[in-house]
Design an enzyme around this catalytic site. Structure first.
Site, PDB file in Angstrom:
ATOM      1  N   GLU A   1       0.826  -1.211   0.000  1.00 20.16           N
ATOM      2  CA  GLU A   1       0.000   0.000   0.000  1.00 20.16           C
ATOM      3  C   GLU A   1       0.858   1.259   0.000  1.00 20.16           C
ATOM      4  OE1 GLU A   1      -3.138   0.661  -0.461  1.00 20.16           O
ATOM      5  OE2 GLU A   1      -3.904  -1.390  -0.470  1.00 20.16           O
TER       6      GLU A   1
ATOM      7  N   GLU B   1       2.312   1.574  -3.508  1.00 19.57           N
ATOM      8  CA  GLU B   1       1.295   1.956  -4.496  1.00 19.57           C
ATOM      9  C   GLU B   1       0.873   3.412  -4.352  1.00 19.57           C
ATOM     10  OE1 GLU B   1      -0.981  -2.353  -5.001  1.00 19.57           O
ATOM     11  OE2 GLU B   1      -2.069  -0.676  -4.128  1.00 19.57           O
ATOM     12  N   GLU B   2       0.697   3.856  -3.119  1.00 21.35           N
ATOM     13  CA  GLU B   2       0.161   5.199  -2.892  1.00 21.35           C
ATOM     14  C   GLU B   2       1.201   6.304  -3.024  1.00 21.35           C
ATOM     15  OE1 GLU B   2      -3.643   4.031  -0.072  1.00 21.35           O
ATOM     16  OE2 GLU B   2      -1.920   4.990   0.869  1.00 21.35           O
TER      17      GLU B   2
END
Length: 161
Positions: free
Chosen positions: A58, A61-62
């Protein structure tokens, strides 16, 4: 991909990512109740994925930031509309890269940046950020199954310090 969010028991991950200067990585959300507020990187655990792998994925990805897990800081748990068990594991992470390289803004995130944790008290943030800024100095990340000590219970947060 199958997400655990499609069931009535949700499992999410979030984390405090710090850099070499001790700054915290925060994101400004573009959706949900956190729209327009700063929050920690977060997301749902995918089926067949370990929670520590989920938070590393996460964050990458972010923001494009690579990081390592240092421990677990706490658990946030609640029930949505008397129907869905909403659970989140909050991690402590150390950045191994610092350049925010994800194309922002996108549908989920307006922007991301490194911020001194005391500055967060003057920004519009998620309630969880304010709690961690206030209580983080005494936190001992949970790194094994041995109890870390006293449990701080604030509303729906179960934070260990």
């Amino acid at each position: 991909m199958i997400y655990l969010r499609k069931s009535k028991v949700w499992l999410g991950v979030s984390g405090i990512v710090t850099n070499q200067r001790g700054e915290w990585l925060v994101l400004k959300k573009q959706y949900s109740g956190l729209k327009g507020k700063w929050s920690f990187p977060a997301g749902f655990v995918e089926a067949g994925e370990a929670i520590d792998d989920a938070i590393i994925r996460e964050v990458k990805e972010e923001t494009g930031i690579d990081c390592d897990v240092e421990g677990i800081l706490g658990v946030r748990s609640g029930v949505i509309k008397n129907d869905i068990s909403d659970n989140m594991i909050i991690f402590k992470l150390k950045a191994t890269s610092e350049d925010i390289s994800t194309h922002l803004p996108n549908d989920e995130i307006e922007c991301a940046k490194w911020v001194d944790k005391q500055s967060l008290l003057n920004m519009e943030c998620s309630p969880m950020i304010y709690e961690f800024v206030r209580y983080m100095p005494g936190f001992k990340p949970l790194q094994n199954t041995t109890s870390p000590g006293k449990v701080f219970n604030y509303t729906k947060y179960h934070l260990y310090y």
